[in-house]
Design an enzyme around this catalytic site. Sequence first.
Site, PDB file in Angstrom:
ATOM      1  N   LEU A  20      -6.558  -6.325  -0.732  1.00 35.92           N
ATOM      2  CA  LEU A  20      -6.256  -5.804  -1.621  1.00 35.92           C
ATOM      3  C   LEU A  20      -5.314  -6.783  -2.219  1.00 35.92           C
ATOM      4  CD1 LEU A  20      -4.792  -3.380   0.334  1.00 35.92           C
ATOM      5  CD2 LEU A  20      -6.934  -3.004  -1.513  1.00 35.92           C
ATOM      6  N   TYR A  48      -6.130  -8.957  14.822  1.00 37.08           N
ATOM      7  CA  TYR A  48      -6.106  -7.781  14.321  1.00 37.08           C
ATOM      8  C   TYR A  48      -7.058  -6.908  13.728  1.00 37.08           C
ATOM      9  CZ  TYR A  48      -4.276  -5.568   8.923  1.00 37.08           C
ATOM     10  OH  TYR A  48      -4.162  -4.823   8.035  1.00 37.08           O
ATOM     11  N   HIS A 106      -1.742 -13.220   1.458  1.00 34.87           N
ATOM     12  CA  HIS A 106      -3.184 -13.136   0.814  1.00 34.87           C
ATOM     13  C   HIS A 106      -3.377 -14.079  -0.264  1.00 34.87           C
ATOM     14  CE1 HIS A 106      -2.903  -9.260   3.370  1.00 34.87           C
ATOM     15  NE2 HIS A 106      -3.905  -9.983   3.900  1.00 34.87           N
ATOM     16  N   ARG A 160     -14.818 -12.774  -1.720  1.00 36.20           N
ATOM     17  CA  ARG A 160     -14.294 -12.012  -1.486  1.00 36.20           C
ATOM     18  C   ARG A 160     -14.383 -10.932  -2.728  1.00 36.20           C
ATOM     19  NH1 ARG A 160     -14.355 -13.975   2.638  1.00 36.20           N
ATOM     20  NH2 ARG A 160     -12.556 -15.303   3.874  1.00 36.20           N
ATOM     21  N   VAL A 177       0.913  -0.845   0.042  1.00 36.15           N
ATOM     22  CA  VAL A 177       0.061   0.098   0.238  1.00 36.15           C
ATOM     23  C   VAL A 177       0.503   1.273   0.120  1.00 36.15           C
ATOM     24  CG1 VAL A 177      -1.948   1.078   1.434  1.00 36.15           C
ATOM     25  CG2 VAL A 177      -2.521  -1.352   1.151  1.00 36.15           C
ATOM     26  N   GLY A 178       2.212   1.180   0.331  1.00 33.47           N
ATOM     27  CA  GLY A 178       2.445   2.224   1.015  1.00 33.47           C
ATOM     28  C   GLY A 178       3.442   2.679   0.036  1.00 33.47           C
ATOM     29  N   SER A 223      -8.530  -2.001   7.050  1.00 37.94           N
ATOM     30  CA  SER A 223      -9.353  -3.476   6.712  1.00 37.94           C
ATOM     31  C   SER A 223     -10.444  -3.576   6.708  1.00 37.94           C
ATOM     32  CB  SER A 223      -8.624  -4.239   7.298  1.00 37.94           C
ATOM     33  OG  SER A 223      -8.827  -5.596   6.972  1.00 37.94           O
ATOM     34  N   SER A 224     -11.113  -4.609   5.812  1.00 38.12           N
ATOM     35  CA  SER A 224     -12.827  -4.424   6.321  1.00 38.12           C
ATOM     36  C   SER A 224     -12.657  -5.766   6.926  1.00 38.12           C
ATOM     37  CB  SER A 224     -12.836  -4.766   4.913  1.00 38.12           C
ATOM     38  OG  SER A 224     -12.162  -6.251   3.843  1.00 38.12           O
ATOM     39  N   CYS A 225     -11.657  -6.246   7.563  1.00 34.35           N
ATOM     40  CA  CYS A 225     -11.992  -6.988   8.646  1.00 34.35           C
ATOM     41  C   CYS A 225     -12.517  -6.399   9.617  1.00 34.35           C
ATOM     42  CB  CYS A 225     -11.201  -7.656   8.482  1.00 34.35           C
ATOM     43  SG  CYS A 225      -9.839  -7.102  10.043  1.00 34.35           S
ATOM     44  N   LYS A 234      -6.712  -2.398  13.580  1.00 32.89           N
ATOM     45  CA  LYS A 234      -7.614  -1.564  13.230  1.00 32.89           C
ATOM     46  C   LYS A 234      -8.118  -1.463  13.818  1.00 32.89           C
ATOM     47  CE  LYS A 234      -4.372  -2.340  10.161  1.00 32.89           C
ATOM     48  NZ  LYS A 234      -3.548  -1.253   9.904  1.00 32.89           N
ATOM     49  N   ARG A 251       1.387 -19.935  -6.408  1.00 35.75           N
ATOM     50  CA  ARG A 251       0.902 -22.030  -6.619  1.00 35.75           C
ATOM     51  C   ARG A 251       0.901 -22.158  -7.831  1.00 35.75           C
ATOM     52  NH1 ARG A 251      -3.123 -22.689  -2.380  1.00 35.75           N
ATOM     53  NH2 ARG A 251      -1.312 -21.673  -0.972  1.00 35.75           N
ATOM     54  N   ASP A 255     -11.898 -21.169   5.664  1.00 33.61           N
ATOM     55  CA  ASP A 255     -12.906 -20.853   4.935  1.00 33.61           C
ATOM     56  C   ASP A 255     -12.447 -19.042   4.882  1.00 33.61           C
ATOM     57  OD1 ASP A 255     -13.660 -22.038   2.595  1.00 33.61           O
ATOM     58  OD2 ASP A 255     -15.761 -22.314   2.725  1.00 33.61           O
TER      59      ASP A 255
HETATM   60  O1  GFB Z   1      -6.440 -12.873   1.157  1.00 34.26           O
HETATM   61  P1  GFB Z   1      -6.850 -14.125   2.367  1.00 34.26           P
HETATM   62  O2  GFB Z   1      -6.622 -14.774   3.644  1.00 34.26           O
HETATM   63  O3  GFB Z   1      -8.115 -13.258   3.901  1.00 34.26           O
HETATM   64  O4  GFB Z   1      -8.274 -15.117   2.035  1.00 34.26           O
HETATM   65  P2  GFB Z   1      -9.618 -12.987   4.545  1.00 34.26           P
HETATM   66  C1  GFB Z   1      -8.832 -16.035   2.609  1.00 34.26           C
HETATM   67  C2  GFB Z   1      -9.501 -16.854   1.649  1.00 34.26           C
HETATM   68  O5  GFB Z   1      -9.442 -17.555   0.510  1.00 34.26           O
HETATM   69  C3  GFB Z   1      -9.724 -17.817   2.278  1.00 34.26           C
HETATM   70  C4  GFB Z   1      -8.757 -19.089   0.482  1.00 34.26           C
HETATM   71  O6  GFB Z   1     -11.613 -18.666   2.254  1.00 34.26           O
HETATM   72  C5  GFB Z   1      -9.329 -19.522   1.909  1.00 34.26           C
HETATM   73  O7  GFB Z   1      -9.891 -20.336   2.033  1.00 34.26           O
HETATM   74  N1  GFB Z   1      -7.901 -19.524  -0.267  1.00 34.26           N
HETATM   75  C6  GFB Z   1      -7.681 -19.468  -1.030  1.00 34.26           C
HETATM   76  C7  GFB Z   1      -6.564 -18.573   0.617  1.00 34.26           C
HETATM   77  N2  GFB Z   1      -6.662 -20.250  -0.772  1.00 34.26           N
HETATM   78  C8  GFB Z   1      -5.393 -19.835   0.037  1.00 34.26           C
HETATM   79  C9  GFB Z   1      -4.526 -19.263  -0.124  1.00 34.26           C
HETATM   80  O8  GFB Z   1      -3.375 -20.593  -0.741  1.00 34.26           O
HETATM   81  N3  GFB Z   1      -3.770 -18.844   0.816  1.00 34.26           N
HETATM   82  C10 GFB Z   1      -4.906 -17.373   1.357  1.00 34.26           C
HETATM   83  N4  GFB Z   1      -4.419 -16.837   2.169  1.00 34.26           N
HETATM   84  N5  GFB Z   1      -6.502 -17.933   0.647  1.00 34.26           N
HETATM   85  C11 GFB Z   1      -7.874 -11.484   5.691  1.00 34.26           C
HETATM   86  C12 GFB Z   1      -7.381 -11.491   7.030  1.00 34.26           C
HETATM   87  O9  GFB Z   1      -8.356 -12.030   5.969  1.00 34.26           O
HETATM   88  O10 GFB Z   1      -8.536 -10.005   4.911  1.00 34.26           O
HETATM   89  C13 GFB Z   1      -7.080 -10.209   7.300  1.00 34.26           C
HETATM   90  O11 GFB Z   1      -6.986 -12.290   7.643  1.00 34.26           O
HETATM   91  C14 GFB Z   1      -7.156  -8.512   6.362  1.00 34.26           C
HETATM   92  O12 GFB Z   1      -6.810  -9.624   8.534  1.00 34.26           O
HETATM   93  C15 GFB Z   1      -7.508  -9.227   5.554  1.00 34.26           C
HETATM   94  O13 GFB Z   1      -8.419  -8.179   6.891  1.00 34.26           O
HETATM   95  C16 GFB Z   1      -7.598  -7.973   4.058  1.00 34.26           C
HETATM   96  O14 GFB Z   1      -9.947 -11.888   3.463  1.00 34.26           O
HETATM   97  O15 GFB Z   1      -9.746 -14.604   4.638  1.00 34.26           O
END
Ligand code: GFB
Length: 310
Positions: A167, A137, A180, A210, A16-17, A108-110, A141, A188, A270
């Site tokens: 993002l 987290y 993320h 998402r 972001v920065g 963050s949207s979380c 925020k 992958r 999930d």
């Molecule tokens: O971006 P992400 O890790 O975070 O996405 P969140 C998670 C979603 O993607 C889950 C699926 O539904 C995972 O099961 N996913 C599938 C994967 N394959 C993968 C993979 O290889 N890596 C990851 N990371 N996910 C985050 C927060 O939540 O959102 C942070 O944990 C932050 O705090 C961010 O707020 C914006 O969207 O779930």
Amino acid sequence: MDKAAKIYVAGHTGLVGGAITRGLKKQGYENVVGKTIEELDLTRQQQVEEYFAKEKPEYAILAAAKVGGIHANNTYPAQFIYINLQIQCNIVNAAYLHGVKKLLFLGSSCIYPKHAPQPMKEEYLLTGKLEPTNEPYAIAKIAGIKMCQSYNREYGTTFISVMPTNLYGPGDNYHPTDSHVLPALIRRFHEAKTAGSKSVSVWGTGKPRRELLFNEDLADACIFLMNHYDGNEFVNIGTGEDHTIAEYAGLVKDVVGFPGTIEYDTSKPDGTPQKLLDCSKLHGLGWKHKTTLKDGIARAYEDFLARFGG
Ligand code: GFB
């Protein structure tokens, strides 16, 4: 903001920065400053206060944070709450003490409840329980938003907050487990294509939804709000469009050119079922995102190849 104004971007090398720094320079801002973590440890109050006293920035953008995807949030909860609270406390207070004209805090949207109605409006904050995988987290925020609002109320500062959706983009972290979802998938699928694998494993059921925003669009929105918004209430920043993880996996598969199949690893979490921001407030102020998902993912893959492809 005056084009010659000194603008401090905390976290200027991050996803972001970095995009904000490039965006400011592109728009003709000549005096954008930043420090790496080796030069200035933002979790140390004394170092931060000395930096503000010496550098005297007129504006500050707080894009420094400990961030990561669902697995990293779940695995390092202490780091996520400690580092983020420390950075915010130090920068927000130093900005007040040293007369910063305006500060922008990135949340963050979380921060929204796990089962908030969709799309999520700013007023849904603190109306329900948070998603457990990223609660520490999110709490940090939320504290950041409340700090900005409290300083405005008590000290008359102009500290604004924005809540970006998920993002991705150039400069992302492509760590295999801590990143993320979008950068994780890019890596992958690329590695599977290079290794000639038959299938790629995607975490979870593929069903969660998402909303993904390109980091350069977020940067543009932040610069726009620095120039056009002084309100005490925070502002959502997103695209207004969400897709399932399975749809994103399909898009990344196509962009990377992986010919095999996709398998879902349901032993992985999930997370929250849907995260879609209501961006009417931002749109009402006159800003909309520009980058399409397809172009954004292609640009992100180019970035990955340039940094790690060889
Ligand atoms: O971006 P992400 O890790 O975070 O996405 P969140 C998670 C979603 O993607 C889950 C699926 O539904 C995972 O099961 N996913 C599938 C994967 N394959 C993968 C993979 O290889 N890596 C990851 N990371 N996910 C985050 C927060 O939540 O959102 C942070 O944990 C932050 O705090 C961010 O707020 C914006 O969207 O779930």
